[in-house]
Design a protein around this motif. Structure first.
Motif, short mmCIF file in Angstrom:
data_model
loop_
_atom_site.label_atom_id
_atom_site.label_comp_id
_atom_site.label_asym_id
_atom_site.label_seq_id
_atom_site.Cartn_x
_atom_site.Cartn_y
_atom_site.Cartn_z
N ASP A 50 1.08 -1.53 0.19
CA ASP A 50 -0.16 0.42 0.03
C ASP A 50 0.91 1.05 -0.21
O ASP A 50 0.70 2.24 -0.37
CB ASP A 50 -1.06 -0.13 1.28
CG ASP A 50 -2.40 -0.77 1.12
OD1 ASP A 50 -2.59 -0.70 -0.16
OD2 ASP A 50 -2.62 -1.73 1.67
N GLU A 86 1.82 2.82 -3.96
CA GLU A 86 1.31 3.50 -4.19
C GLU A 86 1.01 4.65 -3.14
O GLU A 86 0.99 5.37 -4.00
CB GLU A 86 -0.11 2.28 -4.26
CG GLU A 86 0.28 1.19 -4.91
CD GLU A 86 -0.01 1.40 -5.88
OE1 GLU A 86 -0.95 1.71 -6.76
OE2 GLU A 86 0.95 0.70 -6.56
N PHE A 87 1.15 4.76 -2.50
CA PHE A 87 0.28 6.16 -1.55
C PHE A 87 2.10 6.96 -2.19
O PHE A 87 1.70 8.29 -2.76
CB PHE A 87 0.57 6.41 -0.19
CG PHE A 87 -0.37 5.29 0.36
CD1 PHE A 87 -1.61 4.97 -0.93
CD2 PHE A 87 -1.08 4.88 1.67
CE1 PHE A 87 -2.96 4.47 -0.11
CE2 PHE A 87 -2.11 4.24 2.14
CZ PHE A 87 -3.25 3.97 0.97
N GLU A 114 0.43 10.93 -1.94
CA GLU A 114 -1.35 11.34 -1.15
C GLU A 114 -0.68 12.23 -0.12
O GLU A 114 0.52 12.28 1.04
CB GLU A 114 -1.37 10.17 0.16
CG GLU A 114 -1.67 9.39 -1.25
CD GLU A 114 -3.06 9.16 -2.29
OE1 GLU A 114 -3.85 10.67 -1.70
OE2 GLU A 114 -2.70 8.51 -3.16
#
Lengths: 362, 70, 393
Positions: free
Chosen positions: B15, B18-19, B24
């Motif tokens: 995860d 991806e972040f 993000e």
């Protein structure tokens, strides 16, 4: 406005799958024993009404999901707090269904597989489904949910040869109070749980259909549950029925000559899968709205992980789970399923009267 | 115990990649780690064989305190 | 550039996916192949003198069955036996099942068990405790036949070697299935027992099995239980009376005395209904209504079949069936005071208020009630012969 849209029939089937959820393996309203059919009818009727309350809330606040409605009607602070409680509730619900699922599979199909493995693998697939978006979920429902009533029908017809058609007698042996209690349980499980759909209703492409779709799905599921009840009591008798852990599974074992019990597993996979996906979706969606994160998909993984942990954490064994679900769940759910929605409806009606075009951004 | 840590490590690594790639905002990280840390803590306790009292029990106790249930 | 990178990523993902797939091929967590399990065909449970459970299993050897069916008739004593029988003791059934692993090599696979034979000693002590294991275990087939051994231990019965079927358990099951066309043994599936175990309205009745010869068994009669404990037996004709009353006879041969000799009637259809009539809020009588349809099967005597005679024949058939039912009722009421018919269930359903108080001593009430048995017999066909072979003298 929501970009993703689902059709009326998809919503109908999603609701149906959600309502069947773990009901297909547990057999609801069993507390009333012989009179469970009465409890199912009473609870079903109330459930239909309750779901119409949700529909009314959604219709009074067009194209707004639960979190927005809460914030708009109750103010930002109170609204956010209640919304967070709802998020917890959805997560908890998902974890309960996961646990039901795990217990069933581990009791019946894979007794030597650790439950956490079963649950985690299932959750992993569901995260994929949720991340694919609501449209995919809708199509999934369209594809799979019709199997549930079909399987129920097949099983019912196969064991029609084993019969004691008067098994549901005597009526009201223990008076009305167990019936009312079971009816209340049946309202909170599964009808009231459709509160999660307030996050989904805005996705429906034709708003005018909403009322009928919800009504039909509630009625259909009540009818199927009644059929299942009569099948089970005819085959098992009231004594064994109230003693068995997973009633429908037990009756499917009695089909002479062939073994179609895996069909019950399939029912649970579909119904439970849809229920958990909807809950995770609702929780992730609500959380992303509160925190202002643009895409709920970033949170599904974390939420699902927490659901899996919570489902294992929650109860020491299956009996704890059942007792808790029967004794605590209805009261715990009461504010979420009945009190707050009624309050929301009231507030929506008042504000509607005051200013018909009251709309806030976001 | 080791398996729990490994599973969580893989999940978080996947995860986070991806972040970070998508840059993000901080709140995503905060909420993500809130859930993951809670899950990890409970899982480790469970794996160690010490079940902390669960939310289900808290709710039951709460309802009993209010007096809805006996 | 981007495009190519994307393609490469898909390639990696695809490879990873394909590499994960074989994991699924290993199957279940506790996957066991056919050659790693012992296929159980029949089970027997008995209580030893020391109060322990003695479990006996009859295990099938698939390889041996193959060779016996193909190499039959050639003689040859080196043939392996198609089944073997083993016993093991334990405090509980489950312990005995596991303890079995100390005498046999592979794990027992119980789902295929077709018969369960309960020993007489255990039955007399009560079968409630052992039934719980069979109800709870996820591997047990609920439609397995249950029989009570009379005069022999379960092990002796399971050790029978018959020429009719390579697997004795299948042979025994076959004879029980025939009950539909003879009506002299009660066919009891495990599920029936589980259903009625906790009920006070209907006592358990289980089919009876006995050993009649070195390699022959006989399933006939019924074991009568009271509160889960064996109290006595019903003979073949009483059993039939009982089955007539509880609507479980599909076909049977009833001999009716005729003026000179006997007539064998073949029951083609039978409908039985039991009820308890109430008077002033209290049970007044047990009523049994049976309707049978029969064909004339054989006339072993002299005389002619004519319409008048047929009516008489119908009456005597009814009389005969009634006699059997009364015999069964008499025995279960007076001798055993055990309501195997399920009159109590009937009271429970239609008079719940009365049942609440009467449930505790229903046995006593049941054994005091007068019986009212009504049998209506019809003769449908007389076969392809008008008069018997023997001529009048």
């Amino acid at each position: 406005m929501e970009k993703e849209k689902i059709s009326g029939i998809q919503l109908f089937l999603l609701l149906l799958g959600f309502l069947f959820g773990s009901t297909v393996i547990l057999g609801p309203a069993m507390g009333a024993k012989n009179d469970a059919w009465l409890a199912i009818i009473l609870g079903g009727a109330t459930g239909v009404l309750l779901m119409q309350v949700y529909v009314a809330i959604s219709l009074l606040n067009p194209s707004k999901a639960l979190v927005d409605i809460l914030r708009e009607k109750m103010g930002k602070v109170a609204g956010n707090i209640i919304a967070i409680l709802y998020i917890w509730y959805f997560i908890h619900l998902a974890s309960l269904v996961l646990r039901d699922f795990g217990e069933f599979i581990c009791t019946v199909t894979f007794p030597e597989t650790p439950m956490v493995v079963v649950i985690a693998i299932f959750a992993f697939i569901l995260v994929y489904a949720v991340n694919s978006g609501i449209e995919v979920l809708g199509r999934l429902g369209e594809l799979l949910v019709p199997i549930i009533p079909l399987v129920t029908l097949i099983i019912s017809l196969s064991i029609i040869t084993v019969r004691d058609f008067t098994a549901f007698l005597p009526v009201l042996e223990n008076g009305m109070s167990p019936v009312l209690k079971a009816a209340f349980n049946f309202v909170t499980f599964p009808f009231g749980e459709t509160i999660a759909f307030l996050m989904l209703f805005p996705h429906l492409n034709k708003k005018d259909k909403l009322k009928n779709v919800v009504f039909l799905s509630a009625v259909t599921s009540t009818i199927v549950v009644i059929i299942v009840f009569f099948r089970d009591i005819i085959v098992l008798g009231s004594d064994l029925m109230s003693r068995s852990t997973f009633t429908p599974h037990l009756s499917s074992l009695l089909i002479p000559g062939l073994n179609i019990e895996p069909l019950i597993d399939i029912n649970l996979l579909i119904g439970g899968g849809i229920k958990i996906s909807v809950c995770i979706y609702a929780a992730a969606r609500a959380l992303s709205q509160i925190t202002g994160i643009d895409d709920y998909r970033k949170l599904t993984g974390a939420i699902a992980t927490f659901c899996v942990v919570l489902s294992i954490w929650g109860f020491g064994n299956v009996l704890e789970l059942f007792i808790w679900s029967e004794k605590v769940w209805p009261y715990y759910s009461f504010p979420f399923q009945i009190a707050i929605p009624l309050l929301l409806l009231l507030l929506s009606l008042i504000k509607k009267g005051k200013s018909p075009n009251a709309g806030t951004k976001k | 115990m080791a398996i729990v840590l490994a599973v969580f490590a893989v999940l978080i690594f996947y995860d986070l990649k991806e972040f970070i790639r998508k840059k993000e905002p901080a709140r995503v990280f905060v909420i993500y780690f809130l859930f993951m840390a809670a899950s990890l803590a409970v899982s480790l306790l469970l794996a160690a064989g010490r079940r902390p009292s669960s939310p289900a029990q808290w709710i039951e106790a709460l309802l009993k305190m209010i007096g809805v249930m006996q | 550039m981007m495009h190519r990178k994307g393609k490469k990523r898909t390639g990696i993902k695809l490879t990873a996916f394909l590499l994960v797939l074989p994991l699924l091929l290993t199957g279940c967590w506790n996957n066991r192949d056919l050659n790693e399990i012992n296929i159980v065909a029949g089970m027997g449970v008995e209580r030893t003198e020391g109060g322990k459970i003695l479990l006996t299993v009859q295990v099938v050897e698939p390889a041996a069955i193959q060779s016996t069916s193909s190499g039959k008739g050639k003689g040859g004593s080196s043939q392996p036996k198609p089944v073997f029988v083993e016993s093991c003791e334990g405090e509980t059934v489950f312990e005995a099942v596991r303890g079995m692993l100390s005498v046999i090599d592979k794990k027992l696979f119980l789902s295929t068990a077709q018969i369960l034979i309960i020993g007489e000693n255990l039955s007399r002590d009560g079968i409630g405790e052992i039934l719980d294991f069979f109800q709870r275990d996820h591997e047990i087939d609920y439609s397995m036949e249950v029989l009570v051994a009379n005069g022999a231990t379960p092990r002796e019965i399971l050790e029978v070697e018959t020429d009719m079927d390579a697997i004795p358990a299948v042979y025994i099951k076959g004879t029980v299935e025939n009950t539909i066309s003879r009506g002299t043994v009660k066919k009891t599936m495990l599920i029936d027992l589980i259903k009625d175990m906790g009920s006070r309205g209907r006592q358990l009745a289980i089919g009876q099995i006995s050993k009649t010869g070195e390699n022959e068994i006989r399933t006939e009669g019924t074991a009568v239980f009271k509160n889960g404990k064996l109290v006595g037996w019903l003979g073949p004709y009483e059993t039939r009376g009982y089955l007539f009353a509880t609507n479980k006879v599909k076909s049977a041969i009833v001999n009716v005395p005729a003026d000179k000799g006997k007539i064998a009637m073949e029951i083609m259809r039978s409908k039985g209904k039991i009820n308890v009539t109430f008077k002033n809020g209290k049970p007044a009588a047990l009523t049994v209504k049976v309707k049978v349809y029969a064909n004339v099967g054989g006339y072993e005597g002299r005389g002619k079949l004519d319409p008048d005679h047929l009516i008489k024949l119908e009456q005597s058939l009814a009389e005969e069936v009634k006699k059997e039912i009364l015999m069964a009722l008499e025995k279960s009421q007076k001798q055993y005071s055990s309501d195997i018919f399920g009159f109590g269930t009937n009271v429970h359903k239609y008079h719940p208020m009365y049942w609440k108080n009467a449930e505790k001593n229903w046995d006593v009430i049941f054994s005091m009630l007068p019986a009212d048995v009504r049998v209506d017999a019809r003769i449908m066909r007389t076969g392809i012969s008008k008069s018997p072979v023997k001529k009048d003298e």
